[in-house]
Design a protein around this motif. Structure first.
Motif, PDB file in Angstrom:
ATOM      1  N   SER A 165       0.826  -1.211   0.000  1.00 23.49           N
ATOM      2  CA  SER A 165       0.000   0.000   0.000  1.00 23.49           C
ATOM      3  C   SER A 165       0.858   1.259   0.000  1.00 23.49           C
ATOM      4  O   SER A 165       0.497   2.262  -0.621  1.00 23.49           O
ATOM      5  N   ARG A 166       2.004   1.220   0.680  1.00 28.30           N
ATOM      6  CA  ARG A 166       2.914   2.368   0.656  1.00 28.30           C
ATOM      7  C   ARG A 166       3.407   2.638  -0.760  1.00 28.30           C
ATOM      8  O   ARG A 166       3.456   3.783  -1.204  1.00 28.30           O
ATOM      9  N   ARG A 167       3.776   1.570  -1.451  1.00 31.82           N
ATOM     10  CA  ARG A 167       4.262   1.723  -2.820  1.00 31.82           C
ATOM     11  C   ARG A 167       3.177   2.331  -3.708  1.00 31.82           C
ATOM     12  O   ARG A 167       3.450   3.234  -4.507  1.00 31.82           O
ATOM     13  N   GLU A 168       1.955   1.849  -3.548  1.00 26.04           N
ATOM     14  CA  GLU A 168       0.846   2.357  -4.361  1.00 26.04           C
ATOM     15  C   GLU A 168       0.580   3.829  -4.072  1.00 26.04           C
ATOM     16  O   GLU A 168       0.345   4.621  -4.988  1.00 26.04           O
ATOM     17  N   LEU A 169       0.615   4.209  -2.787  1.00 30.38           N
ATOM     18  CA  LEU A 169       0.343   5.602  -2.436  1.00 30.38           C
ATOM     19  C   LEU A 169       1.410   6.530  -3.014  1.00 30.38           C
ATOM     20  O   LEU A 169       1.088   7.604  -3.533  1.00 30.38           O
ATOM     21  N   TRP A 170       2.665   6.107  -2.963  1.00 26.78           N
ATOM     22  CA  TRP A 170       3.726   6.960  -3.497  1.00 26.78           C
ATOM     23  C   TRP A 170       3.701   7.015  -5.025  1.00 26.78           C
ATOM     24  O   TRP A 170       4.102   8.018  -5.615  1.00 26.78           O
ATOM     25  N   GLU A 171       3.236   5.975  -5.652  1.00 18.74           N
ATOM     26  CA  GLU A 171       3.046   6.041  -7.103  1.00 18.74           C
ATOM     27  C   GLU A 171       1.986   7.079  -7.451  1.00 18.74           C
ATOM     28  O   GLU A 171       2.104   7.809  -8.445  1.00 18.74           O
ATOM     29  N   ILE A 172       0.950   7.174  -6.615  1.00 18.22           N
ATOM     30  CA  ILE A 172      -0.090   8.184  -6.814  1.00 18.22           C
ATOM     31  C   ILE A 172       0.499   9.589  -6.666  1.00 18.22           C
ATOM     32  O   ILE A 172       0.254  10.475  -7.496  1.00 18.22           O
ATOM     33  N   LEU A 173       1.283   9.793  -5.616  1.00 17.74           N
ATOM     34  CA  LEU A 173       1.874  11.116  -5.389  1.00 17.74           C
ATOM     35  C   LEU A 173       2.801  11.513  -6.535  1.00 17.74           C
ATOM     36  O   LEU A 173       2.792  12.674  -6.987  1.00 17.74           O
ATOM     37  N   GLN A 174       3.590  10.578  -7.012  1.00 19.07           N
ATOM     38  CA  GLN A 174       4.495  10.884  -8.124  1.00 19.07           C
ATOM     39  C   GLN A 174       3.713  11.204  -9.391  1.00 19.07           C
ATOM     40  O   GLN A 174       4.093  12.104 -10.156  1.00 19.07           O
ATOM     41  N   THR A 175       2.608  10.505  -9.599  1.00 17.09           N
ATOM     42  CA  THR A 175       1.768  10.783 -10.770  1.00 17.09           C
ATOM     43  C   THR A 175       1.154  12.176 -10.679  1.00 17.09           C
ATOM     44  O   THR A 175       1.115  12.919 -11.661  1.00 17.09           O
TER      45      THR A 175
END
Length: 617
Positions: free
Chosen positions: A180-190
């Motif tokens: 979930s951390r990885r997914e959230l940071w992918e969202i922020l980078q996007t």
């Protein structure tokens, strides 16, 4: 790093904020700090508990006023143009207010109403946010029924129902698993790339800070350093090495010896080895010269976390040069050196039945779990799980949010009845003698659960009394645990007003006051910085070496390196059980960190489920 003021979304100059708690000395939260947050970038604030990170974020949001200095957001003065500033930012605090009896869709609609988002904008905005967060298939699910990771992503979606210029996140991934951390940071980078959104985030994870364009390191309300992750990493140039543990010098023992060496700044298990920082580039290590049979230490690539530890250690030494860092007592050091075979990594077979190898056949089994099942109605939270935990072992329960590890944990410490199976703790059957079993157990909850209005001493006296410790013996025991956890000077401080690190120490002292055989720790380091986590794990190593059995849940995968064995669960089923080295071997990932291994194990298991056409509840 050179800042371009014209491109800054946040500009703080000589900012000071002091708090005056009742009956306690004044606390300088921010001490004349100046920093900039560049527009369209990810910017991280890192620092130990009490560094001033949350205070700074709240000042930006207009939730409190600075005592001195200036603070501008989007070119506007935060105090003079408070409403205009709030109109261009969105803030997600550590405890974001979701309405658990509302669905995902209803929560988003409520926040859109609160922010005055026009109806004609909502449909497209909602669809984009739901798709980005992976929540589109669950819009009818109640927020209270979501896993921790899904709640964090819903909180982020609610924060972004309007399109802000600045997004402020206060430790958004605390208590969230690596997937979930990885997914959230992918969202922020996007978001930063596609919408040119400016993001300011405080985090306790150095791997997250390394994903940002700029990192500011704070301690005691001051800026220690600012720059790109690459610029900060250079602070540790030429000072980092790795050394492999051996059968006679296992990971925790090797780390403990290195931390005791005056030539070492830090030592921590990483990727199956112990990664350490010398005080000087190319500096010698006296401990290693005494043990020529150990493998040769090899130079290692510097990490952002290495720079962070160097900065904090040097700053603390400057602040209190007359106070030495806590060291092991001589008796504790002897206990660590004399650790039993059960405490050595690799001494226990990696198999789902949890049988011990020949080396540990005679070891004392403190916890026996056989065919454990827990159902909530038609939902199976834990499915036919079996394993043993031995005396003095550090045993990790790991898994994604919603995997069943918390349910397993609560059954083990007697907080939740099992549906079926066998479960004994310290030789007592939990189905028939739960009260007797719990006398042998100490428990530290994820959230501070002691009495906030009582002092440190009063809490310890109360909890000692509940375990029936005689009054004269209790006074001596209170003195012992306060000394052990460095609480003596805070005996008369109200527990609710303690800094987070001291609350954790008090929770540990209360859990151990009756000298339990087994200590249960539920995400005890959640939201705690790397410096405090090092100290915490030293205490755990000492307890384990003296025979206390430790059961721990954590979302810091690097902490799995401290465990003698760990079990990874998902959807209520055991995926793997073994020591870190055994699991690396099974996954054919000998040099990978535990984050990568954890994600690979979970994703592989989920892919197999999908291939078989099975859909977990």
């Amino acid at each position: 790093m050179t800042e371009n003021i014209a491109e800054s979304i946040v500009e703080a100059i000589n900012l000071t904020k002091t708090f005056h708690p009742k009956k306690m000395p004044a606390v300088v939260a921010l001490n004349n700090i100046s920093l900039s947050v560049r527009a369209g970038e990810l910017t991280a604030l890192v620092g130990p508990d009490g560094a001033g990170k949350t205070t700074f974020l709240r000042l930006i949001c207009g939730l409190m006023d600075a005592d001195e200095g200036s603070l501008r957001v989007g070119g506007m003065d935060v105090t003079a143009d408070e409403q205009a500033v709030q109109d261009i930012l969105s803030y997600m605090p550590q405890k974001f207010g979701l309405y658990e009896d509302l669905t995902i869709a209803e929560n988003m609609t409520l926040y859109a109403e609160l922010h005055g988002v026009p109806q004609n904008v909502r449909q497209e905005r909602f669809a984009r946010l739901l798709d980005m967060t992976g929540l589109a298939a669950f819009t009818g699910r109640l927020a209270g029924k979501l896993s921790g990771g899904m709640k964090q992503k819903l909180g982020l979606a609610c924060t972004l129902v309007r399109s802000p210029k600045l997004l402020i996140l206060d430790e958004p991934t605390v208590g969230v698993d690596p997937l979930s951390r990885r997914e959230l940071w992918e969202i922020l980078q996007t978001l930063t790339k596609q919408e040119h959104l400016s993001v300011l985030v405080s985090t306790a994870y150095m791997d997250e800070a390394a994903l940002c364009q700029t990192v500011h390191v704070l301690n005691h309300g001051r800026i220690l350093a600012s720059g790109t992750p690459e610029e900060l990493r250079h602070i540790a140039d030429g000072r980092c090495c790795d050394i492999a543990p051996t059968s006679t010098m296992p990971t925790r023992m090797l780390q403990s010896h290195l931390l005791d060496d005056p030539g070492i700044t830090d030592a921590v298990p990483v990727c199956g080895k112990v990664h350490f920082i010398t005080r000087k580039a190319g500096g010698g290590v006296a401990f290693l010269s005494k043990y020529p049979e150990l493998p040769k230490a090899t130079p290692s690539e510097e990490r952002l976390e290495d720079a962070f530890m160097i900065l904090l250690k040097e700053d603390e030494e400057k602040r209190s040069s007359n106070i030495q860092p806590p060291s092991q007592r001589e008796g504790d050091r002897e206990a660590v050196v004399g650790v039993s075979k059960v405490g050595r990594e690799g001494s226990i077979d990696c198999n789902v039945e949890g049988n011990a190898s020949a080396d540990t056949d005679e070891a004392i089994v403190d916890i026996t779990v056989r065919d454990l099942v827990k159902n909530f109605g038609d939902f199976t939270a834990v499915s036919h799980t079996s394993f043993d935990v031995h005396r003095g072992e550090v045993f990790g329960l790991l898994g994604p949010n919603g995997a069943g590890k918390t349910t397993t944990f609560r059954m083990l410490c007697g907080l939740l009845p099992l549906t079926s199976g066998k479960l004994s703790v310290a030789g007592v059957d939990l189905r028939t003698a739960r009260t007797e079993a719990r006398r042998n157990i100490g428990y530290v909850a994820q959230k501070f659960s002691l009495y906030s209005q009582l002092t440190v001493y009063e809490n310890l006296r109360f909890y000692g009394g509940t375990y029936g410790i005689p009054a004269r013996e209790l006074q001596q025991r209170i003195r012992e645990v306060m000394e052990e956890f460095d609480l003596t000077d805070r005996a008369d401080h109200v527990a609710g007003e303690l800094p987070g690190g001291y609350k954790q120490r008090l929770s540990m002292a209360a859990a151990l006051i009756h000298r339990p055989k087994i200590l249960f720790l539920d995400e005890p380091t959640s939201g705690i910085d790397p410096l405090a986590r090092r100290s915490f794990w030293q205490q755990i190593a000492h307890l384990s070496a003296k025979g206390t059995t430790i059961i721990i849940t954590t979302h810091f995968m690097d902490e799995a390196e401290y465990c003698d064995r760990m079990m990874i669960q998902d959807h209520g089923e055991m995926l793997v059980l073994g020591s870190p080295s055994e699991i690396r071997e099974r996954m054919h990932m000998p040099d990978a960190d535990m984050n990568a291994i954890f994600i690979a194990i979970v994703e592989q298991a989920r892919a197999e489920l999908a291939k078989e056409g099975r859909k977990p509840a």
